[in-house]
Scaffold this motif. Structure first.
Motif, PDB file in Angstrom:
ATOM      1  N   ALA A 231      49.294  40.191  77.000  1.00 12.41           N
ATOM      2  CA  ALA A 231      49.827  41.387  78.208  1.00 12.41           C
ATOM      3  C   ALA A 231      49.276  42.393  77.497  1.00 12.41           C
ATOM      4  O   ALA A 231      49.760  43.729  78.375  1.00 12.41           O
ATOM      5  CB  ALA A 231      51.276  41.439  78.056  1.00 12.41           C
ATOM      6  N   ASP A 232      48.615  42.888  76.569  1.00 16.13           N
ATOM      7  CA  ASP A 232      48.420  43.895  75.621  1.00 16.13           C
ATOM      8  C   ASP A 232      49.612  45.228  75.467  1.00 16.13           C
ATOM      9  O   ASP A 232      49.929  46.173  76.146  1.00 16.13           O
ATOM     10  CB  ASP A 232      47.381  45.163  76.989  1.00 16.13           C
ATOM     11  N   ARG A 233      51.019  44.636  75.175  1.00 15.99           N
ATOM     12  CA  ARG A 233      51.557  45.232  75.244  1.00 15.99           C
ATOM     13  C   ARG A 233      52.629  45.047  73.694  1.00 15.99           C
ATOM     14  O   ARG A 233      52.609  43.634  73.404  1.00 15.99           O
ATOM     15  CB  ARG A 233      52.317  45.337  76.680  1.00 15.99           C
ATOM     16  N   PRO A 234      53.266  45.930  73.033  1.00 16.74           N
ATOM     17  CA  PRO A 234      54.687  45.225  72.243  1.00 16.74           C
ATOM     18  C   PRO A 234      55.324  43.791  72.460  1.00 16.74           C
ATOM     19  O   PRO A 234      55.686  43.744  73.756  1.00 16.74           O
ATOM     20  CB  PRO A 234      55.099  46.113  72.200  1.00 16.74           C
ATOM     21  N   THR A 235      55.435  42.874  72.416  1.00 20.23           N
ATOM     22  CA  THR A 235      55.763  41.575  72.368  1.00 20.23           C
ATOM     23  C   THR A 235      58.019  41.695  72.297  1.00 20.23           C
ATOM     24  O   THR A 235      58.011  41.203  73.457  1.00 20.23           O
ATOM     25  CB  THR A 235      55.687  40.841  71.342  1.00 20.23           C
ATOM     26  N   ALA A 236      58.162  42.088  71.400  1.00 17.47           N
ATOM     27  CA  ALA A 236      59.194  42.651  71.686  1.00 17.47           C
ATOM     28  C   ALA A 236      59.954  43.616  72.669  1.00 17.47           C
ATOM     29  O   ALA A 236      60.788  43.187  73.709  1.00 17.47           O
ATOM     30  CB  ALA A 236      59.902  43.870  70.700  1.00 17.47           C
ATOM     31  N   GLU A 237      58.542  44.399  72.933  1.00 22.01           N
ATOM     32  CA  GLU A 237      59.205  45.216  74.530  1.00 22.01           C
ATOM     33  C   GLU A 237      58.897  43.995  75.744  1.00 22.01           C
ATOM     34  O   GLU A 237      60.109  43.940  76.679  1.00 22.01           O
ATOM     35  CB  GLU A 237      58.433  46.346  74.230  1.00 22.01           C
ATOM     36  N   LEU A 238      58.468  43.282  75.737  1.00 23.30           N
ATOM     37  CA  LEU A 238      58.081  42.565  76.423  1.00 23.30           C
ATOM     38  C   LEU A 238      59.572  41.263  76.862  1.00 23.30           C
ATOM     39  O   LEU A 238      59.968  41.044  77.965  1.00 23.30           O
ATOM     40  CB  LEU A 238      57.223  41.319  76.571  1.00 23.30           C
ATOM     41  N   PHE A 239      60.238  40.843  75.707  1.00 23.58           N
ATOM     42  CA  PHE A 239      61.685  39.898  75.734  1.00 23.58           C
ATOM     43  C   PHE A 239      62.186  41.034  76.368  1.00 23.58           C
ATOM     44  O   PHE A 239      63.237  40.834  76.627  1.00 23.58           O
ATOM     45  CB  PHE A 239      61.826  39.515  73.593  1.00 23.58           C
ATOM     46  N   GLU A 240      62.806  42.632  75.605  1.00 20.31           N
ATOM     47  CA  GLU A 240      63.601  43.322  76.205  1.00 20.31           C
ATOM     48  C   GLU A 240      63.868  43.468  77.500  1.00 20.31           C
ATOM     49  O   GLU A 240      64.748  43.763  78.523  1.00 20.31           O
ATOM     50  CB  GLU A 240      63.386  44.692  75.263  1.00 20.31           C
ATOM     51  N   GLU A 241      62.076  43.424  77.910  1.00 22.57           N
ATOM     52  CA  GLU A 241      62.106  43.586  79.511  1.00 22.57           C
ATOM     53  C   GLU A 241      62.507  42.749  80.390  1.00 22.57           C
ATOM     54  O   GLU A 241      62.792  42.491  81.206  1.00 22.57           O
ATOM     55  CB  GLU A 241      60.814  44.110  80.026  1.00 22.57           C
ATOM     56  N   ARG A 242      62.361  41.011  80.004  1.00 20.05           N
ATOM     57  CA  ARG A 242      62.544  39.969  80.488  1.00 20.05           C
ATOM     58  C   ARG A 242      63.757  39.521  80.594  1.00 20.05           C
ATOM     59  O   ARG A 242      64.722  38.549  81.252  1.00 20.05           O
ATOM     60  CB  ARG A 242      61.193  39.231  80.116  1.00 20.05           C
ATOM     61  N   PHE A 243      64.548  39.480  78.819  1.00 26.37           N
ATOM     62  CA  PHE A 243      65.352  38.747  78.616  1.00 26.37           C
ATOM     63  C   PHE A 243      66.954  39.916  78.383  1.00 26.37           C
ATOM     64  O   PHE A 243      67.539  39.686  77.954  1.00 26.37           O
ATOM     65  CB  PHE A 243      65.108  37.730  77.916  1.00 26.37           C
ATOM     66  N   GLY A 244      66.229  40.747  78.837  1.00 27.64           N
ATOM     67  CA  GLY A 244      67.474  42.034  78.372  1.00 27.64           C
ATOM     68  C   GLY A 244      67.815  41.730  76.875  1.00 27.64           C
ATOM     69  O   GLY A 244      68.484  42.623  76.400  1.00 27.64           O
ATOM     70  N   GLU A 245      67.300  40.881  75.595  1.00 31.14           N
ATOM     71  CA  GLU A 245      67.666  41.606  74.147  1.00 31.14           C
ATOM     72  C   GLU A 245      66.195  41.069  73.372  1.00 31.14           C
ATOM     73  O   GLU A 245      65.438  39.755  74.271  1.00 31.14           O
ATOM     74  CB  GLU A 245      68.408  40.961  74.313  1.00 31.14           C
ATOM     75  N   VAL A 246      65.677  40.933  72.327  1.00 30.83           N
ATOM     76  CA  VAL A 246      64.921  40.276  72.058  1.00 30.83           C
ATOM     77  C   VAL A 246      65.706  40.023  70.980  1.00 30.83           C
ATOM     78  O   VAL A 246      66.499  39.758  70.031  1.00 30.83           O
ATOM     79  CB  VAL A 246      64.298  41.677  70.831  1.00 30.83           C
ATOM     80  N   PRO A 247      65.135  38.377  71.040  1.00 32.03           N
ATOM     81  CA  PRO A 247      65.710  37.152  69.545  1.00 32.03           C
ATOM     82  C   PRO A 247      65.615  37.465  68.447  1.00 32.03           C
ATOM     83  O   PRO A 247      64.926  38.526  67.937  1.00 32.03           O
ATOM     84  CB  PRO A 247      64.468  35.593  69.947  1.00 32.03           C
ATOM     85  N   GLU A 248      66.865  36.845  67.835  1.00 31.20           N
ATOM     86  CA  GLU A 248      66.546  37.677  66.599  1.00 31.20           C
ATOM     87  C   GLU A 248      67.388  36.826  65.560  1.00 31.20           C
ATOM     88  O   GLU A 248      67.960  35.545  65.954  1.00 31.20           O
ATOM     89  CB  GLU A 248      68.389  38.328  66.324  1.00 31.20           C
ATOM     90  N   PRO A 249      66.336  36.593  64.071  1.00 27.25           N
ATOM     91  CA  PRO A 249      65.559  37.817  63.704  1.00 27.25           C
ATOM     92  C   PRO A 249      64.231  37.660  64.528  1.00 27.25           C
ATOM     93  O   PRO A 249      63.851  36.442  65.139  1.00 27.25           O
ATOM     94  CB  PRO A 249      65.727  36.852  61.664  1.00 27.25           C
ATOM     95  N   CYS A 250      63.750  38.292  64.261  1.00 31.06           N
ATOM     96  CA  CYS A 250      62.259  38.861  64.893  1.00 31.06           C
ATOM     97  C   CYS A 250      61.058  39.811  64.349  1.00 31.06           C
ATOM     98  O   CYS A 250      61.952  41.259  63.023  1.00 31.06           O
ATOM     99  CB  CYS A 250      62.500  39.511  66.098  1.00 31.06           C
ATOM    100  N   ASP A 251      60.391  39.177  64.231  1.00 34.07           N
ATOM    101  CA  ASP A 251      59.789  39.313  62.630  1.00 34.07           C
ATOM    102  C   ASP A 251      58.423  39.829  63.569  1.00 34.07           C
ATOM    103  O   ASP A 251      57.268  39.208  63.040  1.00 34.07           O
ATOM    104  CB  ASP A 251      59.664  38.213  61.609  1.00 34.07           C
ATOM    105  N   LEU A 252      57.726  40.128  64.401  1.00 32.64           N
ATOM    106  CA  LEU A 252      56.861  40.805  65.364  1.00 32.64           C
ATOM    107  C   LEU A 252      56.607  42.039  64.525  1.00 32.64           C
ATOM    108  O   LEU A 252      56.932  42.589  65.275  1.00 32.64           O
ATOM    109  CB  LEU A 252      57.213  40.044  66.679  1.00 32.64           C
ATOM    110  N   SER A 253      55.218  42.644  64.775  1.00 38.22           N
ATOM    111  CA  SER A 253      55.133  44.128  64.736  1.00 38.22           C
ATOM    112  C   SER A 253      53.523  44.283  65.930  1.00 38.22           C
ATOM    113  O   SER A 253      53.082  42.966  66.496  1.00 38.22           O
ATOM    114  CB  SER A 253      54.010  44.178  63.838  1.00 38.22           C
ATOM    115  N   GLY A 254      53.955  44.909  67.093  1.00 40.80           N
ATOM    116  CA  GLY A 254      52.831  45.339  68.256  1.00 40.80           C
ATOM    117  C   GLY A 254      52.459  44.191  68.939  1.00 40.80           C
ATOM    118  O   GLY A 254      54.230  43.785  69.378  1.00 40.80           O
ATOM    119  N   ASP A 255      51.715  43.776  69.177  1.00 39.57           N
ATOM    120  CA  ASP A 255      51.712  42.980  70.197  1.00 39.57           C
ATOM    121  C   ASP A 255      51.786  41.542  69.248  1.00 39.57           C
ATOM    122  O   ASP A 255      50.685  40.046  70.264  1.00 39.57           O
ATOM    123  CB  ASP A 255      49.764  42.841  71.398  1.00 39.57           C
ATOM    124  N   ASP A 256      51.573  40.896  68.132  1.00 40.36           N
ATOM    125  CA  ASP A 256      51.818  39.669  67.501  1.00 40.36           C
ATOM    126  C   ASP A 256      52.658  38.929  69.047  1.00 40.36           C
ATOM    127  O   ASP A 256      53.440  39.134  69.649  1.00 40.36           O
ATOM    128  CB  ASP A 256      52.535  39.711  66.886  1.00 40.36           C
TER     129      ASP A 256
END
Length: 289
Positions: A231-256
């Motif tokens: 998607a060429d976007r930060p992965t955490a941003e995609l999760f926040e947009e689609r699911f309303g939150e980022v699963p935790e724990p989250c060990d991702l950086s940028g578009d990992d």
């Protein structure tokens, strides 16, 4: 040179595996539902019904392979009745793995990220944590994903019963150079089931080759995924947009990538080398069978 039997070897991704193994110097028996003339002296194409135990045991007994790559399957639950998908995939996997075990042949086979249960779920759901690894629970609810979970149970059985190493490769969404259909989607509305992950078919061929030569005891399952999302976007941003939150724990950086390939790196000494940024428009030769 070793003898390798590859099922589904004329399929979209199976062809790349056959080409890679033949190029590496292996003598390959390519098994599929149809026949094609081989352009290589080291590839023997055979026709067989993998759900027919007699066909499978006859072929494996004749060829006496050192290794078996089981890549033949109905690849999703969308184009066939669910019962047919499940029966075909489970019965064929039992036949091939049992025949390989009796022949004392090591096994590499195509499981799937769908065993997690997300790609074909009735309702999109986020994983328990990020990145997803091989310890994440499997919760499939479709016949394809369940067939792959059952296949991994058969893989464990084969390793225990026959003492042969078995590697279950869980590919992400396989893409082809010059034909990256994942880029036709508009994230995050589409592509949620595999969390915007993908893998190039050439990396699939290389992980199959790596699994054949790796020092593996018993059964191991590994994901095969590109390092980044498509998607060429930060992965955490995609999760926040689609699911309303980022699963935790989250060990991702940028578009990992949301799915980890760390175990494949550690166990098989494998890493993906192809990215959508170059491969989407890449013009490469087709595999030679």
């Amino acid at each position: 040179m070793s003898r390798v039997l590859v099922t589904g070897g004329l399929g979209a991704s199976g062809r790349w595996i056959v080409d890679r193994l033949a190029s590496d110097g292996h003598a390959v028996t390519c098994v599929d539902q149809r026949f094609a003339e081989s352009e290589r002296g080291t590839v023997d194409v055979r026709v067989a019904d993998l759900t027919d135990r007699g066909d499978v045991f006859d072929l494996v007994g004749e060829f006496d392979p050192d290794a078996v790559v089981h890549w033949g399957a109905i690849p999703d639950p969308l184009d066939h009745p669910g019962g047919e998908v499940f029966e075909n995939n489970v019965v064929s996997t039992y036949n091939v793995l049992e025949a390989a075990g009796r022949a004392d042949a090591r096994v590499v086979w195509a499981s799937s990220e769908s065993a997690l249960g997300f790609p074909f779920a009735a309702e999109a759901a986020a994983p328990d944590y990020l990145p997803v690894d091989e310890d994440h629970p499997l919760r499939p609810e479709d016949p394809y994903g369940v067939s792959k979970e059952a296949g991994e149970a058969l893989a464990r059985t084969t390793a225990r019963r026959h003492g042969v190493p078995v590697v279950s490769i869980r590919p992400s969404w396989i893409q082809y150079p010059g034909e990256y259909v994942c880029l036709d989607n508009d994230p995050p509305a589409e592509g949620v089931g595999n969390f915007w992950s993908y893998v190039d078919v050439r990396d699939i061929a290389s992980i199959a080759a790596a699994a054949l030569s790796a020092d593996v005891d018993g059964h191991e399952a590994v994901f095969a995924v590109a390092d980044e999302n498509y998607a060429d976007r930060p992965t955490a941003e995609l999760f926040e947009e689609r699911f309303g939150e980022v699963p935790e724990p989250c060990d991702l950086s940028g578009d990992d990538a949301a799915i980890s390939n760390a175990k494949a790196a550690d166990l098989l000494d494998w890493e993906p080398v192809h990215s959508w940024r170059e491969a989407a428009d890449e013009d490469v030769d087709e595999p030679v069978i």
